[in-house]
Design an enzyme around this catalytic site. Structure first.
Site, mmCIF file in Angstrom:
data_model
loop_
_atom_site.group_PDB
_atom_site.id
_atom_site.type_symbol
_atom_site.label_atom_id
_atom_site.label_comp_id
_atom_site.label_asym_id
_atom_site.label_seq_id
_atom_site.Cartn_x
_atom_site.Cartn_y
_atom_site.Cartn_z
ATOM 1 N N LYS A 1 -3.713 -8.569 -9.384
ATOM 2 C CA LYS A 1 -4.798 -8.883 -8.439
ATOM 3 C C LYS A 1 -5.922 -7.832 -8.537
ATOM 4 O O LYS A 1 -5.641 -6.634 -8.514
ATOM 5 C CB LYS A 1 -4.242 -8.878 -6.999
ATOM 6 C CG LYS A 1 -5.295 -9.226 -5.952
ATOM 7 C CD LYS A 1 -4.913 -8.750 -4.559
ATOM 8 C CE LYS A 1 -5.951 -7.829 -4.031
ATOM 9 N NZ LYS A 1 -6.525 -7.815 -2.799
ATOM 10 N N LYS B 1 0.828 -1.204 0.000
ATOM 11 C CA LYS B 1 0.000 0.000 0.000
ATOM 12 C C LYS B 1 0.866 1.259 0.000
ATOM 13 O O LYS B 1 0.559 2.217 -0.709
ATOM 14 C CB LYS B 1 -0.957 0.003 1.187
ATOM 15 C CG LYS B 1 -2.115 -0.971 0.982
ATOM 16 C CD LYS B 1 -3.082 -0.958 2.144
ATOM 17 C CE LYS B 1 -4.232 -1.933 1.902
ATOM 18 N NZ LYS B 1 -5.038 -2.171 3.087
ATOM 19 N N LYS C 1 -9.872 -2.892 -5.175
ATOM 20 C CA LYS C 1 -10.474 -1.552 -5.191
ATOM 21 C C LYS C 1 -9.394 -0.489 -5.316
ATOM 22 O O LYS C 1 -9.614 0.564 -5.902
ATOM 23 C CB LYS C 1 -11.225 -1.298 -3.872
ATOM 24 C CG LYS C 1 -12.433 -2.149 -3.663
ATOM 25 C CD LYS C 1 -13.059 -1.820 -2.305
ATOM 26 C CE LYS C 1 -13.539 -3.047 -1.590
ATOM 27 N NZ LYS C 1 -12.760 -3.377 -0.387
#
Ligand code: ADP
Ligand code: TRP
Length: 321
Positions: free
Chosen positions: A190, A111, A193
């Site tokens: 993958k 992230k 969102k």
């Protein structure tokens, strides 16, 4: 009886990766045991920084779960922030969690590499997840592959707490992955969102069609034989089709003569047929927000009772109160 528990963040519209990787499994497991599913809105605060947006995605996540077949009479559906006990439990767990354990988390590294600001909430995210799991005395956590490491961390943290205070306060949970632990997105990575590569469960047919037609492929011509295992179109098709239909498409890939444009049309037809009843049921639930809220409140009351009991045991074990 086994207790199953899982959560999904309301950080965007849910997609077919969430469906095949998690929700489909959650719906299936409600037949098998005591099932708890929740909307992880505390977790979503690490990325969603707009109150109205968070409320919107929270409602939509509940609607999507219900539209996909979650039965509130059989499963307990709740909003994470309606069980604030998990935040206190998280603190108790943080005090036995080595920094080095959190530093190894793939999701934190991924992230931050994707530009999300590395704040302390994002860093300690797995400990809140551990609190969610342990607060319900969950035996099994059904999630996709991306969450495997978080469940392993939960096991480590629970064992550390039990050993430190020499009491079996927490159940040590196991992970279970469904038949689709890693669903690719339209770019072949993958589906997520956060990566803008999704096929939304409740999107309109036209939007779904456009996204499917945009799936990235190699440049082999229609006549060339193709390896189905390397194809995102085939992988997605196999998730929605029967084994016979999947074998038939694999044979046509290998034989040559099937262009990607045609394969995409067949994929769209399969996915659209899957999603039509979801869209219809979503319209039904959206029209009755009070009923959705009542379901969430009823679920929270039950989840809160479990959490209070386990939190009290944990407090007692470490000498609080
Ligand atoms: P996202 O990455 O889109 O934000 P979440 O982290 O909220 O998704 O995931 C919710 C659930 O869906 C988790 O159990 C997760 O493992 C599963 N999941 C998410 N993306 C995928 C995927 N591409 N393939 C399989 N499972 C997935
Ligand atoms: N971290 C999970 C995800 O992003 C969501 C989640 C939060 C969760 N708490 C959980 C999943 C507890 C399973 C159990 O997908």
């Amino acid at each position: 009886m086994f207790r199953y528990l899982s959560g999904i963040q309301p950080s965007g519209n849910l997609h077919l990766g969430n469906y095949f990787g998690a929700i489909r499994e959650h719906v299936r497991l409600q037949e098998k045991g005591d099932s708890y599913y929740f909307i992880a809105d505390y977790h979503a605060l690490t990325t969603v920084r707009d109150a109205e947006q968070l409320r919107h995605f929270t409602r939509e996540t509940a609607v999507t779960y219900l539209a996909c077949g979650l039965d509130p009479e059989r499963s307990t559906l709740f909003r994470q922030s309606d069980v604030p006990e998990v935040c206190e439990l998280m603190w108790l767990l943080l005090t036995v969690t080595p920094m080095s354990l959190l530093e190894k988390a793939h999701s934190f590294k991924d992230k931050t590499a994707k530009g999300i600001s590395p704040d302390a909430g994002l860093f300690s995210y797995p400990v809140l997840m551990a609190a969610d799991i342990l607060a319900q005395g969950s035996h099994i956590v059904p999630v996709g592959k991306d969450q495997k490491q978080h469940v392993e961390m939960t096991r480590d943290i629970a064992q550390k707490f039990n050993q430190t205070y020499n009491q079996p306060v927490f159940v040590i949970p196991d992970i279970v992955m469904g038949t689709a632990p890693y669903v690719p997105g339209v770019d072949g990575e993958k589906m997520s969102k956060s990566y803008k590569n999704t096929l939304e469960i409740l999107g309109e047919a036209k939007t779904l069609e456009k996204a499917v037609m945009g799936i990235k492929t190699d440049s082999l011509p229609p006549e060339a034989p193709k390896d189905p295992e390397q194809s995102t179109i085939f992988k997605l098709y196999s998730l929605a089709a029967t084994p016979e239909e999947t074998d038939a498409l694999a044979a046509r890939y290998r034989a040559g003569g099937l262009g990607y444009g045609h394969a995409k049309k067949e994929l769209f037809a399969k996915l659209d047929a899957l999603c039509v009843p979801f869209r219809e049921r979503a319209a039904y639930w959206r029209a009755d927000p009070h009923r959705v809220e009542t379901i969430l409140q009823k679920g929270a009351a039950k989840a809160r009772e479990n959490a209070r009991f386990i939190l009290n045991n944990a407090r007692r074990a470490c000498g609080l109160g």
